[in-house]
Design an enzyme around this catalytic site. Structure first.
Site, PDB file in Angstrom:
ATOM      1  N   ASP A   1      62.678 -33.037  20.724  1.00  0.00           N
ATOM      2  CA  ASP A   1      62.710 -33.523  22.107  1.00  0.00           C
ATOM      3  C   ASP A   1      61.808 -34.757  22.201  1.00  0.00           C
ATOM      4  OD1 ASP A   1      62.883 -33.678  24.962  1.00  0.00           O
ATOM      5  OD2 ASP A   1      63.349 -31.558  25.038  1.00  0.00           O
TER       6      ASP A   1
ATOM      7  N   HIS B   1      63.193 -37.830  21.140  1.00  0.00           N
ATOM      8  CA  HIS B   1      63.795 -38.492  22.299  1.00  0.00           C
ATOM      9  C   HIS B   1      62.956 -39.663  22.798  1.00  0.00           C
ATOM     10  CE1 HIS B   1      66.437 -34.723  23.296  1.00  0.00           C
ATOM     11  NE2 HIS B   1      66.657 -35.209  22.097  1.00  0.00           N
TER      12      HIS B   1
END
Ligand code: NAG
Ligand code: NAG
Ligand code: NAG
Ligand code: NAG
Length: 399
Positions: free
Chosen positions: A221, A244
């Site tokens: 993430d 991310h």
């Protein structure tokens, strides 16, 4: 006169002597093995660790909780202050998370709470054993999904440092920082597979004066995410990817008057990450502000979306507004300076602000982003952005 002078010098020497002796008192070691911990990788050592921490915390001088080499299995645990002296938590060995359901479905694996002057370091490894747990947490594929614990959780920690540590396969976030002040993270390496769900590297909320540097984050993430109440956050010399990217937000989902301000991200690189630098807000959203944010001296090594402002962030099916965004988050005073490299998609700069509340004072300075794929050169897209650009602009600026 001579007597007096001699006496003064005597007092001074005595004073220096006391200071010297005082700072020479070595820290007291609290070795978890002496408290019964067993490094066999399967005995639950939670009680031994807590006893060592309690004694260390009660000691008035400098305390060191010592975790020697070896693999220690540890359940969900919280190390709490306030303590009588400064605390160090020295991890030489490997801490292995428990697979017991009681330890799996909580929000914390190892928590530190209400401690001032804490150092966590030692070169050791925190192994979250996430591989077994992730399927329970992946809400994309599992309707019964449950939250999983962060590997390290810092709540109400002040004037503290975390350095020289590795975290692998966290079940959820690697490090979570909440209500902390004056903390430094450096030389940490956080690793989880690119497809592991919700494994943020470092997640910051409601905290002030946090520094993160000299670290490598490869995870599933956000490498670093900053949400409501993050203020004066300095990030430099960090390599991110897969992951991310470094994200601000999402803001405006559940409370109004949220803010994120005073963020500086510099000398970082993004290697094959989904995003580079990103600000995202929910749409629709409540009134909030993200301001005074600088991203500079950034190298992009093929992230999908190098520069992003997304005020239409709504990953789930709850989004009922399409098209024109109605986010009420004001984004202002944002600078992107000296950002170069390669984008793995054509839109290298994508600034989508809110129609209801356009972004203000956004600056693009010396941007040089290429794209090697089919369909020509990199492009930029902007909507509802008030700002200006200076210096080199590749792709051609939309400001
Ligand atoms: C701090 O020390 C005092 C006595 O010196 C003791 O009574 C107290 O319990 C200690 N505090 C903690 C948090 O252990
Ligand atoms: C923190 O700990 C260091 C080293 O143990 C000590 O020199 C310093 O005075 C402490 N600071 C505070 C604010 O307690
Ligand atoms: C930038 O970061 C790299 C490593 O990521 C480091 O080697 C270099 O010294 C840093 N440069 C500056 C100016 O801080
Ligand atoms: C902007 O943020 C930086 C930290 O990144 C801080 O030093 C500076 O004082 C802030 N400026 C304003 C005007 O608040």
């Amino acid at each position: 006169m001579a007597m007096r002078c001699g006496f003064d010098i005597f007092v001074l020497l005595l004073f220096l002597c006391i200071i010297g002796v005082n700072s020479a008192i070595p820290p007291k070691i609290f070795d978890v093995v002496k408290y019964g911990a067993i490094a066999d990788g399967k005995t639950d050592n939670t009680k031994a660790f807590v006893r060592a921490w309690k004694d260390a915390c009660a000691y008035g001088g400098r305390s060191r909780v010592w975790i020697p080499k070896g693999t220690f299995m540890l359940g969900s645990v919280s190390f709490e202050g306030s303590c009588n002296g400064s605390m160090a938590f020295l991890i030489k060995g490997t801490l292995k998370a428990s697979m017991d359901p009681r330890n799996m479905f909580t929000d914390t694996w190892i928590g530190f709470r209400y401690v001032n002057n804490l150092t966590v370091k030692g070169g050791g490894v925190l192994d979250g054993e996430g591989n077994v747990a992730w399927p329970y947490n992946d809400c994309r594929t599992n309707s019964q999904c449950k939250p999983l614990p962060a590997t390290l959780r810092f709540d109400f920690i002040t004037k503290s440092k975390v350095l020289n540590l590795r975290s692998i396969n966290s079940k959820s976030t690697h490090f979570n920082i909440f209500a902390c002040e004056d903390m430094e993270f450096s030389h940490v390496r956080l690793r989880a597979p690119a497809n592991s769900p919700n494994t943020d590297g470092i997640h910051i909320g409601s905290s002030t004066n946090i520094k993160i540097s000299h670290s490598i984050i490869t995870t599933g993430d956000d490498c670093i995410s900053m949400v409501s109440g993050s203020q004066n956050i300095e990030i430099y010399d960090v390599a991110c990817g897969p992951g991310h990217g470094i994200s601000i937000g999402s803001l405006g989902r559940s409370h109004d008057h949220e803010y994120v301000k005073g963020i500086s991200v510099r000398n970082c690189s993004f290697i094959g990450s989904d995003n580079g630098v990103r600000i995202k807000t929910w749409s629709p959203s409540l009134y909030s502000v993200a301001s005074n944010i600088t991203f500079e001296d950034i190298v992009m090594q093929s992230p999908s979306n190098p520069i992003v402002i997304d005020q239409q962030y709504c990953p789930s099916s709850h989004c009922y507004l399409q098209g024109e965004s109605s986010s009420a988050v004001q984004i202002k005073d944002v600078t992107f300076r000296n950002i170069w490299g390669i984008s793995s998609t054509k839109v290298a700069v994508n600034l989508q602000c809110s129609g209801a509340m356009p972004c203000k004072n956004v600056k693009l300075i010396n941007i040089d982003l290429g794209y090697n794929g089919p369909g020509g050169r990199a492009t930029s897209m902007c909507s509802h952005v008030i700002g200006s650009s200076y210096g080199k602009q590749v792709p051609a600026g939309c400001l």
